[in-house]
Motif scaffolding. Structure first.
Motif, short mmCIF file in Angstrom:
data_model
loop_
_atom_site.label_atom_id
_atom_site.label_comp_id
_atom_site.label_asym_id
_atom_site.label_seq_id
_atom_site.Cartn_x
_atom_site.Cartn_y
_atom_site.Cartn_z
N GLU A 28 31.69 74.11 40.54
CA GLU A 28 31.96 75.28 39.70
C GLU A 28 33.33 75.87 40.00
O GLU A 28 34.07 76.23 39.09
CB GLU A 28 30.86 76.31 39.94
N THR A 29 33.68 75.97 41.26
CA THR A 29 34.99 76.50 41.65
C THR A 29 36.09 75.61 41.10
O THR A 29 37.10 76.12 40.58
CB THR A 29 35.09 76.61 43.18
N PHE A 30 35.91 74.30 41.18
CA PHE A 30 36.90 73.37 40.64
C PHE A 30 37.05 73.58 39.12
O PHE A 30 38.17 73.67 38.61
CB PHE A 30 36.50 71.92 40.94
N ARG A 31 35.91 73.68 38.43
CA ARG A 31 35.97 73.92 36.97
C ARG A 31 36.67 75.24 36.68
O ARG A 31 37.47 75.34 35.75
CB ARG A 31 34.57 73.91 36.37
N TYR A 32 36.38 76.28 37.47
CA TYR A 32 37.02 77.57 37.26
C TYR A 32 38.53 77.46 37.44
O TYR A 32 39.30 78.02 36.66
CB TYR A 32 36.45 78.64 38.21
N LEU A 33 38.95 76.73 38.46
CA LEU A 33 40.39 76.57 38.70
C LEU A 33 41.06 75.81 37.55
O LEU A 33 42.15 76.18 37.12
CB LEU A 33 40.63 75.87 40.03
N VAL A 34 40.41 74.76 37.07
CA VAL A 34 40.98 74.00 35.95
C VAL A 34 41.13 74.90 34.73
O VAL A 34 42.21 74.97 34.13
CB VAL A 34 40.11 72.76 35.61
N GLY A 69 41.03 78.11 34.70
CA GLY A 69 41.90 79.23 35.07
C GLY A 69 43.36 78.87 34.85
O GLY A 69 44.14 79.67 34.32
N VAL A 70 43.73 77.66 35.23
CA VAL A 70 45.11 77.20 35.00
C VAL A 70 45.38 77.14 33.49
O VAL A 70 46.45 77.55 33.03
CB VAL A 70 45.36 75.84 35.69
N LEU A 71 44.41 76.64 32.73
CA LEU A 71 44.59 76.60 31.27
C LEU A 71 44.70 78.00 30.68
O LEU A 71 45.51 78.24 29.78
CB LEU A 71 43.43 75.83 30.62
N THR A 72 43.91 78.94 31.21
CA THR A 72 43.98 80.32 30.73
C THR A 72 45.35 80.93 31.05
O THR A 72 45.95 81.61 30.20
CB THR A 72 42.86 81.17 31.37
N VAL A 73 45.85 80.68 32.25
CA VAL A 73 47.18 81.18 32.60
C VAL A 73 48.23 80.55 31.70
O VAL A 73 49.17 81.21 31.25
CB VAL A 73 47.49 80.91 34.10
N THR A 74 48.06 79.26 31.39
CA THR A 74 48.98 78.58 30.49
C THR A 74 48.96 79.22 29.10
O THR A 74 50.02 79.47 28.51
CB THR A 74 48.64 77.08 30.40
N TYR A 130 37.70 85.61 39.19
CA TYR A 130 36.67 84.68 39.64
C TYR A 130 35.58 85.43 40.40
O TYR A 130 34.39 85.24 40.15
CB TYR A 130 37.24 83.56 40.50
N LEU A 131 36.00 86.28 41.32
CA LEU A 131 35.01 87.02 42.11
C LEU A 131 34.13 87.89 41.23
O LEU A 131 32.91 87.88 41.35
CB LEU A 131 35.72 87.88 43.16
N PHE A 132 34.74 88.63 40.32
CA PHE A 132 33.96 89.49 39.43
C PHE A 132 33.05 88.67 38.50
O PHE A 132 31.89 89.03 38.29
CB PHE A 132 34.86 90.40 38.60
N SER A 133 33.58 87.58 37.98
CA SER A 133 32.78 86.74 37.08
C SER A 133 31.59 86.13 37.81
O SER A 133 30.46 86.16 37.34
CB SER A 133 33.63 85.63 36.46
N LYS A 134 31.84 85.57 38.96
CA LYS A 134 30.80 84.90 39.73
C LYS A 134 29.75 85.88 40.24
O LYS A 134 28.56 85.62 40.16
CB LYS A 134 31.44 84.16 40.92
N LEU A 135 30.19 87.03 40.74
CA LEU A 135 29.26 87.96 41.38
C LEU A 135 28.54 88.88 40.41
O LEU A 135 27.42 89.31 40.68
CB LEU A 135 30.01 88.81 42.42
N PHE A 136 29.17 89.20 39.27
CA PHE A 136 28.58 90.22 38.41
C PHE A 136 28.24 89.77 37.00
O PHE A 136 27.27 90.24 36.42
CB PHE A 136 29.51 91.43 38.32
#
Length: 133
Positions: free
Chosen positions: A12-18, A20-25, A117-123
């Protein structure tokens, strides 16, 4: 073969990073295009919202793999609207210090991605099965 929580967390963290990079792009590309016609702050704010809608879709569908609901959409939007103040404030601060606008945008986005990520995962996208354990 069942996967352990630890293995799923890393996937899940790997998918979030992938994504996340696309979102930043999406955010940076939108900002660059919009900044051709708009001042820095309006371009940054509009690019932020374009990226937020992209992030909601990808986080729901591909990262956390939860159903689209009104509740998680409203929570996601509320949390992300809270981070617009960090985004715009960080941009203004770094620009005042003489930083290049694209470099400042990348630095600010790196901080925001970790917080999101922290807010999404935790809340917001908590796995209901994990909550019951």
């Amino acid at each position: 073969m069942s996967r352990t929580f630890h293995q799923l967390f890393h996937i899940e963290t790997f998918r979030y990073l992938v994504f996340g990079v696309l979102t930043v792009t999406v955010n940076i590309a939108s900002y660059r295009i919009l900044s051709l016609w708009l001042d820095t702050l309006p371009a940054n704010t509009l690019a932020f919202f374009i990226a937020v809608f992209f992030a909601y879709y990808t986080n729901t569908r591909f990262v956390f793999r939860v159903p689209f609901t009104k509740k998680n959409f409203l929570q996601f939007m509320t949390m992300r609207i809270g981070t617009i103040f960090l985004d715009d404030g960080g941009m203004l601060l770094l620009l005042a210090w003489g930083w290049n606008d694209l470099f400042a945008k990348c630095v600010v986005n790196a901080v925001i991605i970790a917080l999101n990520y922290l807010f999404s995962k935790l809340f917001i996208f908590r796995n209901k099965k994990e909550e019951r354990k």
